[in-house]
Motif scaffolding. Sequence first.
Motif, PDB file in Angstrom:
ATOM      1  N   TRP A 164      45.451 -36.192  18.711  1.00 40.65           N
ATOM      2  CA  TRP A 164      45.923 -35.269  17.679  1.00 40.65           C
ATOM      3  C   TRP A 164      45.176 -33.938  17.644  1.00 40.65           C
ATOM      4  O   TRP A 164      45.822 -32.890  17.545  1.00 40.65           O
ATOM      5  N   ARG A 179      50.205 -39.024  12.818  1.00 41.62           N
ATOM      6  CA  ARG A 179      48.887 -38.401  12.714  1.00 41.62           C
ATOM      7  C   ARG A 179      48.110 -38.912  11.510  1.00 41.62           C
ATOM      8  O   ARG A 179      46.878 -38.937  11.514  1.00 41.62           O
ATOM      9  N   THR A 180      48.821 -39.315  10.467  1.00 46.33           N
ATOM     10  CA  THR A 180      48.145 -39.787   9.255  1.00 46.33           C
ATOM     11  C   THR A 180      47.676 -41.235   9.362  1.00 46.33           C
ATOM     12  O   THR A 180      46.925 -41.692   8.497  1.00 46.33           O
ATOM     13  N   LEU A 181      48.111 -41.947  10.398  1.00 46.95           N
ATOM     14  CA  LEU A 181      47.659 -43.332  10.567  1.00 46.95           C
ATOM     15  C   LEU A 181      46.193 -43.343  10.985  1.00 46.95           C
ATOM     16  O   LEU A 181      45.828 -42.710  11.982  1.00 46.95           O
ATOM     17  N   PRO A 182      45.337 -44.048  10.265  1.00 46.51           N
ATOM     18  CA  PRO A 182      43.919 -44.106  10.664  1.00 46.51           C
ATOM     19  C   PRO A 182      43.766 -44.918  11.947  1.00 46.51           C
ATOM     20  O   PRO A 182      44.289 -46.039  12.041  1.00 46.51           O
ATOM     21  N   GLU A 240      53.800 -35.994  12.280  1.00 41.38           N
ATOM     22  CA  GLU A 240      52.995 -35.948  11.056  1.00 41.38           C
ATOM     23  C   GLU A 240      52.745 -37.357  10.520  1.00 41.38           C
ATOM     24  O   GLU A 240      51.653 -37.665  10.025  1.00 41.38           O
ATOM     25  N   PHE A 241      53.753 -38.222  10.620  1.00 45.69           N
ATOM     26  CA  PHE A 241      53.577 -39.603  10.164  1.00 45.69           C
ATOM     27  C   PHE A 241      52.538 -40.329  11.018  1.00 45.69           C
ATOM     28  O   PHE A 241      51.634 -40.997  10.491  1.00 45.69           O
ATOM     29  N   SER A 249      58.273 -34.327  11.847  1.00 47.44           N
ATOM     30  CA  SER A 249      58.038 -35.363  10.841  1.00 47.44           C
ATOM     31  C   SER A 249      57.461 -36.631  11.465  1.00 47.44           C
ATOM     32  O   SER A 249      56.577 -37.277  10.881  1.00 47.44           O
TER      33      SER A 249
END
Length: 247
Positions: free
Chosen positions: A116, A84-87, A81-82, A78
């Motif tokens: 990533w 990885r979603t940060l630009p 995944e958090f 988790s």
Amino acid sequence: MLLLLAWQVLGDSSSPYFPPPATWVDAVADRIQAGELLPAMVQTLASVSLGLAVATTLGVTLGVALGMSQALARYLGSTLEFLRTLPPPAVVPVAALIVGVNGPMKVFVIVFAAFWPIVLGTFAAVEALHPLLWDVSRSLHLTKREKLIKVTIPALLPAILTAIRVAAPLAIIISLLTEMLTSMPGLGATLLLAQRNFNAAEVFGLLVVVGFFGLALNGFLALAESSLVRPGYPQSNASMRDRSQAA
């Protein structure tokens, strides 16, 4: 190529927005003669190379660890995944506040972007390794170190190199963006300066330089992949099934 030729023939050299390609060459040549372009290219190349090296080291290490340990994958899943979603562009201001506007900050942002694809590619490759590889390791009574060097790394190498090729364009883009946002030396800062001076010919010329820069880096990685990967080495369950069916 035909578009560029038509642009050259029909274009107006006095156009402030769409100067013909011949003016791009002159603008880039002026930057080279001024001694500005080559140092900027070296700065960007150094940052991208160091960032890719660090991202590869961290990504492969964590990817192998996650693939070997389901408990670790569940524990960190988790959080990863958090993150990885940060630009990556949004990380630049935060990194500048924490680290400062300097070389390590630029490398950190590049590592964050390139990490990533490498960790996910390595993780997927470890999960796809055929059990036959581990059976062979046990049959040969290999130590953990020998198993890592002689079995695991060669089997993962194609996936790792492919992941690096995916990460390389991201590293270039983030390096240019960081240089633009912080005015640090590099191709990005040179490109931004040309845009601020409304020098369209130089902007187009520098975009071509960036394109060739990325093409050269990708060609180097492709050459490394063809030199290091041994053809016919069993890599995954799918490849092993294909070989079995072909036999």
